[in-house]
Design an enzyme around this catalytic site. Structure first.
Site, PDB file in Angstrom:
ATOM      1  N   GLY A 174      16.284  -2.825  -9.450  1.00 16.54           N
ATOM      2  CA  GLY A 174      15.653  -3.906  -8.754  1.00 16.54           C
ATOM      3  C   GLY A 174      14.592  -5.055  -9.658  1.00 16.54           C
TER       4      GLY A 174
ATOM      5  N   ALA B 219       8.150  -6.728 -11.170  1.00 17.95           N
ATOM      6  CA  ALA B 219       7.137  -6.806 -12.071  1.00 17.95           C
ATOM      7  C   ALA B 219       7.227  -5.506 -13.053  1.00 17.95           C
ATOM      8  CB  ALA B 219       6.122  -7.094 -11.697  1.00 17.95           C
TER       9      ALA B 219
ATOM     10  N   GLY C  41      10.265  -3.607 -13.890  1.00 18.65           N
ATOM     11  CA  GLY C  41      11.435  -3.588 -13.650  1.00 18.65           C
ATOM     12  C   GLY C  41      11.642  -4.317 -14.741  1.00 18.65           C
TER      13      GLY C  41
ATOM     14  N   ALA D 246       2.087  -5.951 -14.662  1.00 18.65           N
ATOM     15  CA  ALA D 246       3.050  -7.202 -14.838  1.00 18.65           C
ATOM     16  C   ALA D 246       2.898  -7.983 -14.119  1.00 18.65           C
ATOM     17  CB  ALA D 246       4.468  -6.238 -15.494  1.00 18.65           C
TER      18      ALA D 246
ATOM     19  N   LYS E 173      -3.528   8.570 -12.768  1.00 20.76           N
ATOM     20  CA  LYS E 173      -2.863   7.385 -12.570  1.00 20.76           C
ATOM     21  C   LYS E 173      -3.734   7.165 -11.253  1.00 20.76           C
ATOM     22  CE  LYS E 173      -1.331   3.104 -12.969  1.00 20.76           C
ATOM     23  NZ  LYS E 173       0.517   3.156 -13.036  1.00 20.76           N
TER      24      LYS E 173
ATOM     25  N   ASN F 271      -5.478   3.822  -9.202  1.00 21.10           N
ATOM     26  CA  ASN F 271      -5.071   3.107  -8.696  1.00 21.10           C
ATOM     27  C   ASN F 271      -5.944   2.863  -7.205  1.00 21.10           C
ATOM     28  OD1 ASN F 271      -1.513   3.853  -9.981  1.00 21.10           O
ATOM     29  ND2 ASN F 271      -2.275   1.594  -9.875  1.00 21.10           N
TER      30      ASN F 271
ATOM     31  N   ASN G 234      -7.339  -8.544 -11.418  1.00 20.25           N
ATOM     32  CA  ASN G 234      -8.037  -6.895 -11.319  1.00 20.25           C
ATOM     33  C   ASN G 234      -9.684  -7.316 -12.469  1.00 20.25           C
ATOM     34  OD1 ASN G 234      -5.830  -6.214 -10.751  1.00 20.25           O
ATOM     35  ND2 ASN G 234      -5.313  -4.816 -12.408  1.00 20.25           N
TER      36      ASN G 234
ATOM     37  N   SER H  70      -0.249  -4.599  -7.783  1.00 21.16           N
ATOM     38  CA  SER H  70       0.811  -4.874  -6.797  1.00 21.16           C
ATOM     39  C   SER H  70       0.413  -4.559  -5.939  1.00 21.16           C
ATOM     40  CB  SER H  70       1.798  -3.344  -7.506  1.00 21.16           C
ATOM     41  OG  SER H  70       0.615  -2.210  -7.353  1.00 21.16           O
TER      42      SER H  70
END
Ligand code: KPL
Length: 300
Positions: A17, A20, A22, A125, A180, A184, A198, A250
């Site tokens: 893919g 961001a 990746g 990212a 995590k 999130n 953020n 994301s």
């Protein structure tokens, strides 16, 4: 980073893919002098600008020996199914997404020497058209999920240190995934609903909501057998808000680009788990519903 990388990497990596995370990983491989290629739905090379440097990625030639699969939780199974015919018998696959790792459908698809891994990361990212920015230094935790992965742990750990390091290796990813998940569960839905980066969440007006979400997440984590200390978790959330201040999460990006979000795998997962233990989750339930509404509105 580049100084420590071996002259001849043990494995040749393919990234699935062009999300961001990746492209961040692929760029870091390339800048460290490692060969790396992309596996995409449309077989074509990709040119990007990463931290102001132009980078070119070739489309993957098969067979694939080592594959980083940083696709959304709901797309992992179909991504692995599409890769199966082009994997070497001893290929190493590394999954990376938000939410819990649902690997029970993936492990039986692999051959006896094919390794499965999970890496969870707090790197930030951001991809804007063909430009990718590393918007937040983070760290990652990597775990082998089957015996074939454990046999290859040095080569994979070394590679992930380049791509998404610093990496900590663990045998049990679950406590880290809960950790995590808590991060999130706060940052992703709030940035999506308030359409902000953020860093905005450091403002005083968001603190009450952050406390409410996190209190519920800690309750359900404890019931599930993965206790999270509220004070420590709050500190960690604030730290990620600071270190990825310039990043758009994301989920915020998914809403902006009219894509499906990972709300089911994040706050949705928390709500489902809470129901198993009869714990009320009013704040997470409301957040989930609000994000689902927003997602339906933007995707219609
Ligand atoms: O995982 C992330 C995401 O955006 O999905 C964080 C760590 C919150 C960075 O934005």
């Amino acid at each position: 980073m580049a100084q420590n990388s071996p002259a001849q990497p043990a494995l040749s990596w393919t990234v699935v893919g062009q999300g961001a995370i990746g492209l961040l990983a692929a760029s870091r491989f390339k800048l460290a002098g490692w060969p790396v290629q992309l596996w995409l739905r449309q077989p074509a090379p990709v040119d990007i600008c990463f931290n102001q440097q132009p980078l070119h990625f070739a489309y993957a030639t098969v067979p694939l020996t080592a594959v980083l699969i940083p696709v959304k939780s709901y797309a992992v199974l179909s991504a692995v199914q599409a890769l199966l015919p082009v994997l070497t018998p001893d290929a190493q696959l590394v999954l990376s997404h938000n939410g819990m790792a649902a690997t029970e459908h993936i492990l039986p698809l692999l051959g006896p020497a094919q390794g499965l891994w999970f890496i969870t990361t707090t790197h930030g990212a951001l991809k804007q058209d063909a430009t990718v920015h590393h918007t937040g230094q983070g760290q990652s935790v990597l775990a082998p999920l089957n015996a074939a992965a454990k046999n290859q742990h040095l080569a994979v750990q070394q590679a992930m240190d380049i791509a998404l390091g610093p990496v900590k290796l663990t045998d049990n990813i679950l406590p880290f995934l809960w950790h995590k998940l808590a991060i999130n569960a706060v940052i992703n839905p709030l940035t999506a609903l308030y359409n902000c980066n953020n860093g905005e969440l450091a403002k005083v007006q968001y603190q009450q909501q952050i406390n409410q979400i996190l209190t519920e997440v800690c309750q359900v984590a404890e019931a599930a057998g993965y206790p999270l200390q509220y004070e420590k978790m709050l500190e960690k959330v604030q730290q990620v808000i600071q270190s990825t201040a310039a990043n758009f999460s994301s989920m915020q990006q998914d809403i902006i680009h009219k894509r499906r979000t990972e709300i089911d795998a994040i706050n949705g997962y928390i709500v489902t788990q809470a129901a198993r233990y009869n714990i009320a989750m009013p704040f997470n339930t409301q957040l989930m519903q609000q994000v689902l509404q927003l997602q339906h509105r933007t995707r219609d």
